[in-house]
Write a protein that holds these residues in place. Structure first.
Motif, PDB file in Angstrom:
ATOM      1  N   PRO A   4      -6.610 -12.016  -6.759  1.00  0.00           N
ATOM      2  CA  PRO A   4      -6.892 -12.008  -5.318  1.00  0.00           C
ATOM      3  C   PRO A   4      -7.644 -13.257  -4.877  1.00  0.00           C
ATOM      4  CG  PRO A   4      -8.408 -10.562  -6.469  1.00  0.00           C
ATOM      5  CD  PRO A   4      -7.416 -11.022  -7.497  1.00  0.00           C
ATOM      6  N   MET A   5      -7.665 -13.481  -3.573  1.00  0.00           N
ATOM      7  CA  MET A   5      -8.409 -14.583  -2.972  1.00  0.00           C
ATOM      8  C   MET A   5      -9.669 -14.032  -2.305  1.00  0.00           C
ATOM      9  SD  MET A   5      -5.339 -16.641  -1.072  1.00  0.00           S
ATOM     10  CE  MET A   5      -3.742 -16.853  -1.856  1.00  0.00           C
ATOM     11  N   GLN A   6     -10.591 -14.917  -2.022  1.00  0.00           N
ATOM     12  CA  GLN A   6     -11.824 -14.536  -1.335  1.00  0.00           C
ATOM     13  C   GLN A   6     -11.634 -14.702   0.166  1.00  0.00           C
ATOM     14  OE1 GLN A   6     -15.471 -16.282  -2.662  1.00  0.00           O
ATOM     15  NE2 GLN A   6     -15.707 -14.682  -4.163  1.00  0.00           N
ATOM     16  N   LEU A   7     -11.119 -13.670   0.807  1.00  0.00           N
ATOM     17  CA  LEU A   7     -10.930 -13.701   2.250  1.00  0.00           C
ATOM     18  C   LEU A   7     -12.151 -13.110   2.947  1.00  0.00           C
ATOM     19  CD1 LEU A   7      -7.197 -12.599   2.580  1.00  0.00           C
ATOM     20  CD2 LEU A   7      -8.134 -14.897   2.417  1.00  0.00           C
ATOM     21  N   SER A   8     -12.441 -13.634   4.113  1.00  0.00           N
ATOM     22  CA  SER A   8     -13.586 -13.169   4.894  1.00  0.00           C
ATOM     23  C   SER A   8     -13.100 -12.306   6.053  1.00  0.00           C
ATOM     24  CB  SER A   8     -14.362 -14.375   5.430  1.00  0.00           C
ATOM     25  OG  SER A   8     -15.252 -13.988   6.455  1.00  0.00           O
ATOM     26  N   PRO A   9     -13.895 -11.332   6.494  1.00  0.00           N
ATOM     27  CA  PRO A   9     -13.512 -10.533   7.677  1.00  0.00           C
ATOM     28  C   PRO A   9     -13.389 -11.376   8.936  1.00  0.00           C
ATOM     29  CG  PRO A   9     -15.276  -9.460   6.449  1.00  0.00           C
ATOM     30  CD  PRO A   9     -15.126 -10.827   5.862  1.00  0.00           C
ATOM     31  N   PHE A  10     -13.929 -12.590   8.902  1.00  0.00           N
ATOM     32  CA  PHE A  10     -13.882 -13.466  10.079  1.00  0.00           C
ATOM     33  C   PHE A  10     -12.690 -14.427  10.053  1.00  0.00           C
ATOM     34  CE2 PHE A  10     -18.364 -12.422   9.280  1.00  0.00           C
ATOM     35  CZ  PHE A  10     -18.675 -11.797  10.485  1.00  0.00           C
ATOM     36  N   ASP A  11     -11.843 -14.361   9.004  1.00  0.00           N
ATOM     37  CA  ASP A  11     -10.678 -15.252   8.925  1.00  0.00           C
ATOM     38  C   ASP A  11      -9.616 -14.829   9.930  1.00  0.00           C
ATOM     39  OD1 ASP A  11     -12.047 -16.387   6.893  1.00  0.00           O
ATOM     40  OD2 ASP A  11     -10.776 -15.624   5.282  1.00  0.00           O
ATOM     41  N   ARG A  12      -8.816 -15.800  10.375  1.00  0.00           N
ATOM     42  CA  ARG A  12      -7.683 -15.504  11.251  1.00  0.00           C
ATOM     43  C   ARG A  12      -6.402 -15.988  10.599  1.00  0.00           C
ATOM     44  NH1 ARG A  12      -6.555 -17.898  17.321  1.00  0.00           N
ATOM     45  NH2 ARG A  12      -6.040 -19.765  16.124  1.00  0.00           N
ATOM     46  N   LEU A  13      -5.403 -15.108  10.540  1.00  0.00           N
ATOM     47  CA  LEU A  13      -4.090 -15.434   9.990  1.00  0.00           C
ATOM     48  C   LEU A  13      -3.081 -15.454  11.128  1.00  0.00           C
ATOM     49  CD1 LEU A  13      -2.234 -15.831   7.457  1.00  0.00           C
ATOM     50  CD2 LEU A  13      -1.859 -13.359   7.527  1.00  0.00           C
ATOM     51  N   THR A  14      -2.348 -16.554  11.250  1.00  0.00           N
ATOM     52  CA  THR A  14      -1.310 -16.686  12.270  1.00  0.00           C
ATOM     53  C   THR A  14       0.040 -16.766  11.582  1.00  0.00           C
ATOM     54  OG1 THR A  14      -2.846 -17.907  13.696  1.00  0.00           O
ATOM     55  CG2 THR A  14      -0.507 -18.022  14.240  1.00  0.00           C
ATOM     56  N   GLU A  27      -6.266  -2.800  -4.316  1.00  0.00           N
ATOM     57  CA  GLU A  27      -5.820  -3.158  -5.662  1.00  0.00           C
ATOM     58  C   GLU A  27      -4.516  -3.943  -5.646  1.00  0.00           C
ATOM     59  OE1 GLU A  27      -5.584   0.234  -8.123  1.00  0.00           O
ATOM     60  OE2 GLU A  27      -7.735   0.690  -8.039  1.00  0.00           O
ATOM     61  N   GLN A  28      -3.676  -3.696  -4.652  1.00  0.00           N
ATOM     62  CA  GLN A  28      -2.361  -4.338  -4.636  1.00  0.00           C
ATOM     63  C   GLN A  28      -2.271  -5.551  -3.709  1.00  0.00           C
ATOM     64  OE1 GLN A  28      -2.697  -0.935  -4.111  1.00  0.00           O
ATOM     65  NE2 GLN A  28      -2.269  -0.432  -6.262  1.00  0.00           N
ATOM     66  N   GLY A  29      -3.123  -5.634  -2.680  1.00  0.00           N
ATOM     67  CA  GLY A  29      -2.986  -6.735  -1.738  1.00  0.00           C
ATOM     68  C   GLY A  29      -3.976  -6.635  -0.594  1.00  0.00           C
ATOM     69  N   TYR A  30      -3.540  -7.094   0.599  1.00  0.00           N
ATOM     70  CA  TYR A  30      -4.418  -7.162   1.763  1.00  0.00           C
ATOM     71  C   TYR A  30      -3.807  -6.408   2.943  1.00  0.00           C
ATOM     72  CZ  TYR A  30      -6.029 -11.203  -0.930  1.00  0.00           C
ATOM     73  OH  TYR A  30      -6.468 -12.030  -1.920  1.00  0.00           O
ATOM     74  N   THR A  31      -4.667  -5.776   3.700  1.00  0.00           N
ATOM     75  CA  THR A  31      -4.288  -5.161   4.966  1.00  0.00           C
ATOM     76  C   THR A  31      -5.010  -5.900   6.087  1.00  0.00           C
ATOM     77  OG1 THR A  31      -4.000  -2.999   3.931  1.00  0.00           O
ATOM     78  CG2 THR A  31      -4.236  -3.048   6.321  1.00  0.00           C
ATOM     79  N   LEU A  32      -4.283  -6.298   7.145  1.00  0.00           N
ATOM     80  CA  LEU A  32      -4.867  -7.036   8.255  1.00  0.00           C
ATOM     81  C   LEU A  32      -4.555  -6.345   9.561  1.00  0.00           C
ATOM     82  CD1 LEU A  32      -3.455  -9.372   6.141  1.00  0.00           C
ATOM     83  CD2 LEU A  32      -4.937 -10.798   7.545  1.00  0.00           C
ATOM     84  N   ASP A  33      -5.458  -6.487  10.539  1.00  0.00           N
ATOM     85  CA  ASP A  33      -5.283  -5.910  11.867  1.00  0.00           C
ATOM     86  C   ASP A  33      -4.717  -6.952  12.813  1.00  0.00           C
ATOM     87  OD1 ASP A  33      -6.469  -3.569  10.935  1.00  0.00           O
ATOM     88  OD2 ASP A  33      -8.480  -4.268  11.478  1.00  0.00           O
ATOM     89  N   THR A  41      -1.364  -2.633  12.025  1.00  0.00           N
ATOM     90  CA  THR A  41      -1.775  -3.294  10.784  1.00  0.00           C
ATOM     91  C   THR A  41      -0.550  -3.816  10.048  1.00  0.00           C
ATOM     92  OG1 THR A  41      -1.688  -1.229   9.516  1.00  0.00           O
ATOM     93  CG2 THR A  41      -3.797  -1.802  10.570  1.00  0.00           C
ATOM     94  N   ILE A  42      -0.817  -4.747   9.125  1.00  0.00           N
ATOM     95  CA  ILE A  42       0.245  -5.319   8.308  1.00  0.00           C
ATOM     96  C   ILE A  42      -0.289  -5.452   6.893  1.00  0.00           C
ATOM     97  CG2 ILE A  42      -0.401  -7.724   8.770  1.00  0.00           C
ATOM     98  CD1 ILE A  42       2.605  -8.384   8.805  1.00  0.00           C
ATOM     99  N   PHE A  43       0.589  -5.298   5.899  1.00  0.00           N
ATOM    100  CA  PHE A  43       0.175  -5.341   4.498  1.00  0.00           C
ATOM    101  C   PHE A  43       0.951  -6.434   3.764  1.00  0.00           C
ATOM    102  CE2 PHE A  43       0.949  -4.231   0.062  1.00  0.00           C
ATOM    103  CZ  PHE A  43      -0.358  -4.100  -0.408  1.00  0.00           C
ATOM    104  N   PHE A  44       0.232  -7.176   2.921  1.00  0.00           N
ATOM    105  CA  PHE A  44       0.843  -8.174   2.040  1.00  0.00           C
ATOM    106  C   PHE A  44       0.283  -7.972   0.639  1.00  0.00           C
ATOM    107  CE2 PHE A  44       0.627 -10.349   6.203  1.00  0.00           C
ATOM    108  CZ  PHE A  44       1.977 -10.625   6.393  1.00  0.00           C
ATOM    109  N   SER A  45       1.155  -7.998  -0.356  1.00  0.00           N
ATOM    110  CA  SER A  45       0.673  -8.006  -1.734  1.00  0.00           C
ATOM    111  C   SER A  45       0.067  -9.373  -2.031  1.00  0.00           C
ATOM    112  CB  SER A  45       1.820  -7.718  -2.712  1.00  0.00           C
ATOM    113  OG  SER A  45       2.758  -8.788  -2.689  1.00  0.00           O
TER     114      SER A  45
END
Length: 715
Positions: A4-14, A27-33, A41-45
């Motif tokens: 995994p990567m060290q993502l912050s709750p303040f990051d923005r993904l476009t 355990e499997q990936g990331y969920t983003l709002d 929400t969206i999920f990425f492994s």
């Protein structure tokens, strides 16, 4: 790769103009709002997320939603350091050097954040910053007496502390140090400067050994403001605005944790709490801190490629030039893993920037080409990049590339060698463990060398040396127990810390190309811009061509994939795609080899069809599939053979007709060598006619006997 990567709750993904926030790891990936629609929400492994960041329409902006970063954007300051005017960028880098040097002394317990302490340390800080400026101005040319140098006037201690406060309040963003005269804007605060200064004095009560609570400090602050207003009323002055209790607590919360603890409990207690040891910085996860240095290899080599030595007689081999190469190397401080290596003729900023690009991408294919049994998958984003005063590292282009990729350059002073200990040690490991077994070794000094004929014994070429270095790093060094890791191997340490704490997030491909891509400047035409004979376009370029008075734009090109490039229009960067779809995933080396063959075979053609180019590229790809060619091509990018300078004429006039030009709605091009435009038959049957080929007897073909040379520039 599932780390995994060290993502912050303040990051923005476009992603394709859709914005997401608040990444949460499982355990499997990331969920983003979805921004503005938190119920979506969206999920990425983990694997999908890494692949996602390689797309042109994806952008990950760390700490975008932090309040400090939002306030910084409201000032109108650009979000990319390289977009600043050259003089403004240079002054910003100069301020950054002062601030980071002072903070390094503070973290080491030598300086305090007071005007008295800053004033005492200012001469040493100025000397260090001027040393960086001298290294940049001298470059790699010999030093000559009487040469002029330019040094900026040092700031006073109060100004230095103000810069430091602005830097820390912005979460250590270099953009906070951009001169405020760069752009006009509304800098008004809800509190006046006089009120904020008085508030700062009141908050100072919290930074004492009395250890008053926040609530007590807030109550005292209110009392002090009321007393001050009573005094001002007697003098007929305007009263100060009294801050609320919550305002005082918020300002206290912004104080630096280490400084606050040191002021309330003492420096020794703060060092114990924050693990600041004299042996160096405490780093806890991969890519948190990268150390980079240059080393003159303790080996005399034949200055040529492996293939250039084929079929040469012993006399010809003996006559070839010999010498020592320089090696750029990057190492991860937490895991001791080597993140990248590059050979060069002399130290230079271009190879140093190329090394940064290697640090941020997987090098397993390079290890496989070199014959390694282990992969070389240690990579990630940039955070802190520590270097010495080498001319390449203090070059504004190198430092701007680090900033644009989301990292922070650090140049420790000479009195803190422990801050760059790891990269120094690995060079010693090379000298004692690898070089003794190679022909042409130079030894560490003439006494140790004795009568060993280093030049006569030299038999290793550039790519052979690079292959040996890669084999040693990937198969030996990464899998050998390391004393600095308490017996754990660098490979296992990377895997363990990656799973426990995550890796610094990958640099999105758009940002990678913008930060590390080869800079170009091209004229814009109706079909976009042409680079290496390939046409690139996008909606922003077409709008620029129609409505802008300017004619040229800056570009960034990734030589490993010329399928799309980054184009700067104004202060924004846009991805531009090749009109010819056959270039997706094609490297410059493959296209260079194919273009050479096409030039020889179709010299009299005004334009080549995309299908012809596809066939040539497929042939080149099949040739590169063999083991020997793969090694040669793969290693070419990290050896001096990969530096193509002074190339001329290969792509001048080269034009390729896309299979479906109508898809882009392109206007006719005024260039006679442009892509083929279907013409309506004058007979009126509506059929498309192809323009007749240029007659081989025309004067345009008089250059048939001129030698073909090579060039990056198309115009």
């Amino acid at each position: 790769m599932s780390i995994p990567m060290q993502l912050s709750p303040f990051d923005r993904l476009t992603v394709d103009a859709l914005m997401y926030q608040n990444p949460v790891a499982c355990e499997q990936g990331y969920t983003l709002d979805r921004v503005g629609r938190l119920q979506e929400t969206i999920f990425f492994s983990f694997k999908e997320f890494r692949e996602l960041l390689k797309r042109a329409d994806v952008l990950l902006e760390p700490n975008y939603f932090l309040t400090e970063r939002q306030k910084l954007r409201e000032t109108g300051i650009t979000n990319t350091i390289s977009n600043l005017p050259e003089e403004t960028r240079a002054e910003t880098m100069w301020r950054y050097a002062y601030v980071t040097t002072f903070l390094a002394l503070w973290r080491a317990g030598k300086a305090q954040k007071t005007e008295y302490s800053a004033k005492n340390w200012l001469p040493e800080i100025e000397s260090h910053v001027n040393s960086m400026a001298r290294s940049e101005q001298d470059g790699w040319l010999p030093k000559r007496a009487g040469k002029k140098r330019v040094n900026r006037v040092a700031p006073c201690s109060r100004t230095l502390l103000e810069w430091g406060r602005r830097f820390e309040k912005s979460e250590c963003s270099v953009l906070a140090l951009v001169p405020r005269t760069f752009r006009s804007g509304n800098w008004k605060d809800r509190f006046t400067l006089e009120e904020l200064r008085f508030l700062g004095q009141c908050i100072g009560d919290y930074l004492t050994r009395s250890r008053l609570s926040k609530r007590r400090v807030a109550e005292n602050t209110k009392s002090k403001f009321e007393a001050e207003n009573a005094r001002r009323a007697e003098l007929g002055m305007r009263p100060l605005k009294v801050p609320s209790k919550r305002k005082v607590e918020r300002e206290i919360a912004k104080l630096d944790p280490y400084t606050t603890y040191a002021q309330r409990h003492g420096v020794d207690a703060a060092n114990r709490k924050f693990m600041l040891y004299e042996t160096g910085l405490d780093v806890s996860y991969p890519m948190e801190r990268i150390e980079i240095d240059e080393w003159k290899v303790d080996l005399i080599t034949i200055l040529a490629e492996r293939g250039a030595l084929d079929n040469l007689s012993p006399e010809q081999l003996a006559a070839l030039p010999r010498g020592r190469r320089w090696l750029y190397l990057a190492i991860d401080a937490a895991t001791r893993c080597v993140l990248g290596m590059r050979l060069c003729v002399e130290p230079n900023a271009e190879d140093a920037i190329a090394l940064l690009a290697d640090v941020t991408q997987d090098k397993s294919s390079l290890a496989a080409a070199a014959g390694c049994h282990s992969d070389w998958g240690q990579y990630g984003g940039l955070k802190t990049v520590a270097t010495d005063l080498g001319a390449a590292f203090v070059d504004n282009r190198f430092r701007a590339a680090v900033f644009d990729a989301g990292g922070s350059p650090e140049t420790p002073t000479g009195g803190l060698p422990q801050l760059r200990a790891q990269v120094e040690r690995i060079f010693g490991t090379f000298g004692t463990d690898l070089m003794p077994g190679l022909a042409g070794r130079t030894f560490s000094n003439p006494k140790e060398r004795g009568d060993y004929p280093s030049e006569e014994m030299a038999a290793i070429t550039d790519d052979q040396l690079m292959q040996m270095l890669i084999l040693y790093v990937a198969d030996v060094y990464h899998n050998r127990p390391h004393a600095g890791l308490e017996g754990e191997t660098p490979n296992n340490c990377w895997k363990r810390l990656g799973k426990e704490k995550g890796v610094v997030p990958d640099v999105p491909e758009r940002i990678r190309r913008r930060a590390f891509g080869k800079p170009q400047n091209r004229k814009v035409s109706g079909r976009g811009v042409r680079v290496f004979g390939v046409d690139y376009t996008c909606a922003a370029l077409r709008h620029f061509h129609l409505h802008s008075h300017e004619t040229h734009v800056d570009l960034r090109v990734d030589l490993n994939d010329i399928g799309w490039i980054m184009v700067r229009i104004g202060e924004e960067w846009f991805p531009a795609t090749a009109l010819q779809m056959c270039f997706d995933g094609v490297s410059y080396d493959e296209w260079e080899a194919a273009a050479r063959q096409l030039r020889l075979k179709y010299r009299e053609e005004a334009a080549l069809h995309e299908s012809t180019v596809v066939e040539a590229l497929e042939k080149i790809s099949r040739v590169n599939a063999t083991a020997e060619a793969t090694i040669g091509v793969a290693l070419r990018s990290v050896t001096p053979a990969g530096l193509r300078r002074g190339e001329e004429d290969l792509f001048v006039g080269l034009s390729i007709a896309p299979d479906d030009p109508e898809e882009f709605d392109l206007p006719p091009d005024e260039d006679l060598l442009g892509y083929v435009i279907p013409l309506v038959d004058k007979g009126g049957d509506g059929a498309a006619a192809i323009p007749e080929a240029i007659d081989a007897q025309e004067p345009a073909a008089e250059d048939d006997h001129e030698s073909l040379t090579w060039k990056f520039d198309d115009e």
